[in-house]
Scaffold this active site. Structure first.
Site, PDB file in Angstrom:
ATOM      1  N   ASP A 253      -4.730   3.833  -1.678  1.00 22.82           N
ATOM      2  CA  ASP A 253      -5.758   4.226  -0.713  1.00 22.82           C
ATOM      3  C   ASP A 253      -6.271   5.628  -1.005  1.00 22.82           C
ATOM      4  OD1 ASP A 253      -6.042   2.000   1.113  1.00 22.82           O
ATOM      5  OD2 ASP A 253      -3.941   2.353   1.630  1.00 22.82           O
TER       6      ASP A 253
ATOM      7  N   GLY B 146       1.092  -1.950   4.138  1.00 27.04           N
ATOM      8  CA  GLY B 146       1.670  -0.626   3.966  1.00 27.04           C
ATOM      9  C   GLY B 146       2.963  -0.504   4.730  1.00 27.04           C
ATOM     10  N   SER B 147       2.849  -0.324   6.052  1.00 25.80           N
ATOM     11  CA  SER B 147       4.049  -0.094   6.857  1.00 25.80           C
ATOM     12  C   SER B 147       4.995  -1.301   6.860  1.00 25.80           C
ATOM     13  CB  SER B 147       3.669   0.310   8.281  1.00 25.80           C
ATOM     14  OG  SER B 147       2.566  -0.415   8.739  1.00 25.80           O
TER      15      SER B 147
ATOM     16  N   HIS C 130      -1.495  -1.277  -4.017  1.00 25.53           N
ATOM     17  CA  HIS C 130      -2.752  -0.850  -3.396  1.00 25.53           C
ATOM     18  C   HIS C 130      -2.737   0.666  -3.206  1.00 25.53           C
ATOM     19  CE1 HIS C 130      -6.244  -1.715  -0.732  1.00 25.53           C
ATOM     20  NE2 HIS C 130      -5.778  -0.736   0.030  1.00 25.53           N
TER      21      HIS C 130
ATOM     22  N   MET D  91     -12.100   4.994  -0.205  1.00 25.55           N
ATOM     23  CA  MET D  91     -12.716   5.270   1.101  1.00 25.55           C
ATOM     24  C   MET D  91     -13.361   6.644   0.976  1.00 25.55           C
ATOM     25  SD  MET D  91      -9.622   3.751   3.364  1.00 25.55           S
ATOM     26  CE  MET D  91      -8.502   3.749   1.970  1.00 25.55           C
TER      27      MET D  91
ATOM     28  N   MET E 283      -8.764   8.517  -0.052  1.00 30.20           N
ATOM     29  CA  MET E 283      -9.569   8.985   1.088  1.00 30.20           C
ATOM     30  C   MET E 283     -10.036  10.407   0.820  1.00 30.20           C
ATOM     31  SD  MET E 283      -7.275   7.591   4.232  1.00 30.20           S
ATOM     32  CE  MET E 283      -6.370   6.031   4.128  1.00 30.20           C
TER      33      MET E 283
ATOM     34  N   MET F 288     -11.577  -5.104   6.026  1.00 30.77           N
ATOM     35  CA  MET F 288     -10.732  -4.165   6.790  1.00 30.77           C
ATOM     36  C   MET F 288     -10.411  -4.774   8.152  1.00 30.77           C
ATOM     37  SD  MET F 288     -10.133  -1.671   4.818  1.00 30.77           S
ATOM     38  CE  MET F 288      -9.096  -0.835   6.024  1.00 30.77           C
TER      39      MET F 288
ATOM     40  N   HIS G 145      -8.581   1.471  -3.633  1.00 34.06           N
ATOM     41  CA  HIS G 145      -9.482   1.298  -2.489  1.00 34.06           C
ATOM     42  C   HIS G 145     -10.115   2.652  -2.183  1.00 34.06           C
ATOM     43  CE1 HIS G 145      -9.596   0.314   2.137  1.00 34.06           C
ATOM     44  NE2 HIS G 145     -10.801   0.439   1.622  1.00 34.06           N
TER      45      HIS G 145
ATOM     46  N   SER H 157       0.843  -1.192   0.000  1.00 30.88           N
ATOM     47  CA  SER H 157       0.000   0.000   0.000  1.00 30.88           C
ATOM     48  C   SER H 157       0.878   1.242   0.000  1.00 30.88           C
ATOM     49  CB  SER H 157      -0.899   0.012   1.237  1.00 30.88           C
ATOM     50  OG  SER H 157      -1.398   1.322   1.433  1.00 30.88           O
TER      51      SER H 157
ATOM     52  N   GLY I 209      -8.537   4.666   7.318  1.00 32.95           N
ATOM     53  CA  GLY I 209      -8.138   6.071   7.483  1.00 32.95           C
ATOM     54  C   GLY I 209      -6.641   6.284   7.611  1.00 32.95           C
ATOM     55  N   PHE I 210      -5.972   5.327   8.246  1.00 28.27           N
ATOM     56  CA  PHE I 210      -4.545   5.534   8.510  1.00 28.27           C
ATOM     57  C   PHE I 210      -3.767   4.223   8.431  1.00 28.27           C
ATOM     58  CE2 PHE I 210      -7.023   8.759  10.599  1.00 28.27           C
ATOM     59  CZ  PHE I 210      -6.385   9.937  10.193  1.00 28.27           C
ATOM     60  N   GLY I 211      -2.506   4.349   8.044  1.00 27.33           N
ATOM     61  CA  GLY I 211      -1.617   3.196   8.063  1.00 27.33           C
ATOM     62  C   GLY I 211      -1.046   2.995   9.461  1.00 27.33           C
ATOM     63  N   GLY I 212      -0.374   1.887   9.655  1.00 24.66           N
ATOM     64  CA  GLY I 212       0.362   1.654  10.894  1.00 24.66           C
ATOM     65  C   GLY I 212      -0.478   1.333  12.121  1.00 24.66           C
TER      66      GLY I 212
ATOM     67  N   ASP J  25      -6.897  -6.020   4.766  1.00 29.92           N
ATOM     68  CA  ASP J  25      -6.217  -4.725   4.723  1.00 29.92           C
ATOM     69  C   ASP J  25      -6.134  -4.108   6.116  1.00 29.92           C
ATOM     70  OD1 ASP J  25      -5.224  -2.252   4.041  1.00 29.92           O
ATOM     71  OD2 ASP J  25      -6.974  -1.618   2.885  1.00 29.92           O
ATOM     72  N   GLY J  26      -4.902  -3.933   6.599  1.00 30.16           N
ATOM     73  CA  GLY J  26      -4.669  -3.225   7.858  1.00 30.16           C
ATOM     74  C   GLY J  26      -3.934  -4.065   8.885  1.00 30.16           C
ATOM     75  N   GLY J  27      -2.777  -3.572   9.294  1.00 37.24           N
ATOM     76  CA  GLY J  27      -2.030  -4.244  10.362  1.00 37.24           C
ATOM     77  C   GLY J  27      -1.396  -5.565   9.969  1.00 37.24           C
TER      78      GLY J  27
HETATM   79  C1  DX5 Z   1      -6.080   2.022   5.866  1.00 36.90           C
HETATM   80  C2  DX5 Z   1      -5.724   1.598   4.468  1.00 36.90           C
HETATM   81  C3  DX5 Z   1      -4.659   0.577   4.398  1.00 36.90           C
HETATM   82  C4  DX5 Z   1      -3.320   0.982   4.960  1.00 36.90           C
HETATM   83  C5  DX5 Z   1      -2.702  -0.224   5.568  1.00 36.90           C
HETATM   84  O1  DX5 Z   1      -7.243   2.776   5.823  1.00 36.90           O
HETATM   85  O2  DX5 Z   1      -6.849   1.082   3.801  1.00 36.90           O
HETATM   86  O3  DX5 Z   1      -4.506   0.118   3.060  1.00 36.90           O
HETATM   87  O4  DX5 Z   1      -2.451   1.504   4.007  1.00 36.90           O
HETATM   88  O5  DX5 Z   1      -1.553   0.153   6.232  1.00 36.90           O
HETATM   89  P1  DX5 Z   1      -0.786  -0.824   7.249  1.00 36.90           P
HETATM   90  O6  DX5 Z   1      -0.376  -2.034   6.471  1.00 36.90           O
HETATM   91  O7  DX5 Z   1       0.354  -0.010   7.714  1.00 36.90           O
HETATM   92  O8  DX5 Z   1      -1.762  -1.169   8.335  1.00 36.90           O
HETATM   93 ZN    ZN Z   2      -6.549   0.147   1.796  1.00 38.87          ZN
END
Ligand code: DX5
Ligand code: ZN
Length: 215
Positions: free
Chosen positions: A32, A194-195, A30, A65, A34, A134, A63, A5, A139-142, A172-174
């Site tokens: 994102d 992502g991270s 990917h 959002m 928003m 999800m 994606h 991502s 909304g946010f990575g990490g 998707d996420g974490g």
């Molecule tokens: C969050 C995004 C994710 C995000 C995942 O709203 O949809 O795609 O980039 O980031 P990580 O892998 O760091 O949780």
């Molecule tokens: Zn995403």
């Protein structure tokens, strides 16, 4: 399949970041999107997708959002997205949106937030190419992985087998070297990270290790 991502990439050198993960073997990227309304963050628009399209052969997994996704779907299709995923929570008529995406010649995905019951999308499964579960609040990575998402993957995997359906299950996420194992066991097939990818100095190694952990 690992889907890096770009939310966690270095945007001052985005082209290089994308080339890096493509060289590391990633088959999709990917993106994102928003809108500052559906989620409390504002990110990427069609201009960036268009720029990425000229830079990479990877599948562009967008994606959305966003509220009123029907307005933006054509923009992202035009910009060169391959897969377009909208949120069930933002859709007035999800079936119409799937048809809209297909009419534009793209693969259609639906995503659900952690608090939305997965059974809500049961009637749509036969029309979908992708379901994006999800595992954090969008909304946010990490953020930290929410294990409640695993039951949703299991349920999807069961429906897929029982009804002999073709949609892909993405999470998707974490996602990291630990959580990817549980996600894989629960039936996820695409792992958005992502991270775990862009937060690592060696993207090649990060992707290889994630792939290995998901075997
Ligand atoms: C969050 C995004 C994710 C995000 C995942 O709203 O949809 O795609 O980039 O980031 P990580 O892998 O760091 O949780
Ligand atoms: Zn995403």
């Amino acid at each position: 399949m690992i889907a890096p991502s770009i939310l966690s990439a270095d945007f001052t050198i985005l082209g290089k970041e994308v080339t890096d993960v493509e060289n590391a073997g990633a088959k999709l990227i990917h993106v994102d999107v928003m809108d500052g309304h559906f989620v409390p963050n504002l990110t990427i628009g069609p201009l960036v997708v268009k720029a990425l399209r000229s830079k990479t052969k990877m599948i562009l997994d967008c994606h959305l959002m966003v509220n009123e996704p029907e307005k933006m779907i054509p923009w992202f299709a035009e910009a060169g997205a391959d897969w377009i995923t909208f949120h069930d929570e933002a859709a007035a008529n999800a079936e119409m949106l799937i048809d809209q995406i297909h009419a534009l010649g793209k693969k259609a995905g639906i995503s659900i937030k952690p608090g939305t019951p997965i059974e809500m999308i049961e009637p749509l499964l036969s029309k979908l190419d992708l379901v994006l579960v999800m595992s954090v609040e969008p909304g946010f990575g990490g953020q930290k992985f929410m294990p409640s998402s695993l039951n949703k993957c299991r349920w999807l995997s069961k429906q897929k087998k029982e009804q002999n359906l073709g949609f892909l299950i993405s999470i998707d996420g974490g996602i990291n070297l630990e959580t990817i194992k549980d996600a894989k066991k629960s039936g996820a097939e695409i792992f958005v990270a992502g991270s775990a990818v862009f937060g690592s100095a060696d993207r090649n190694q990060a992707i290889q290790q994630l792939e290995q952990a998901a075997k």
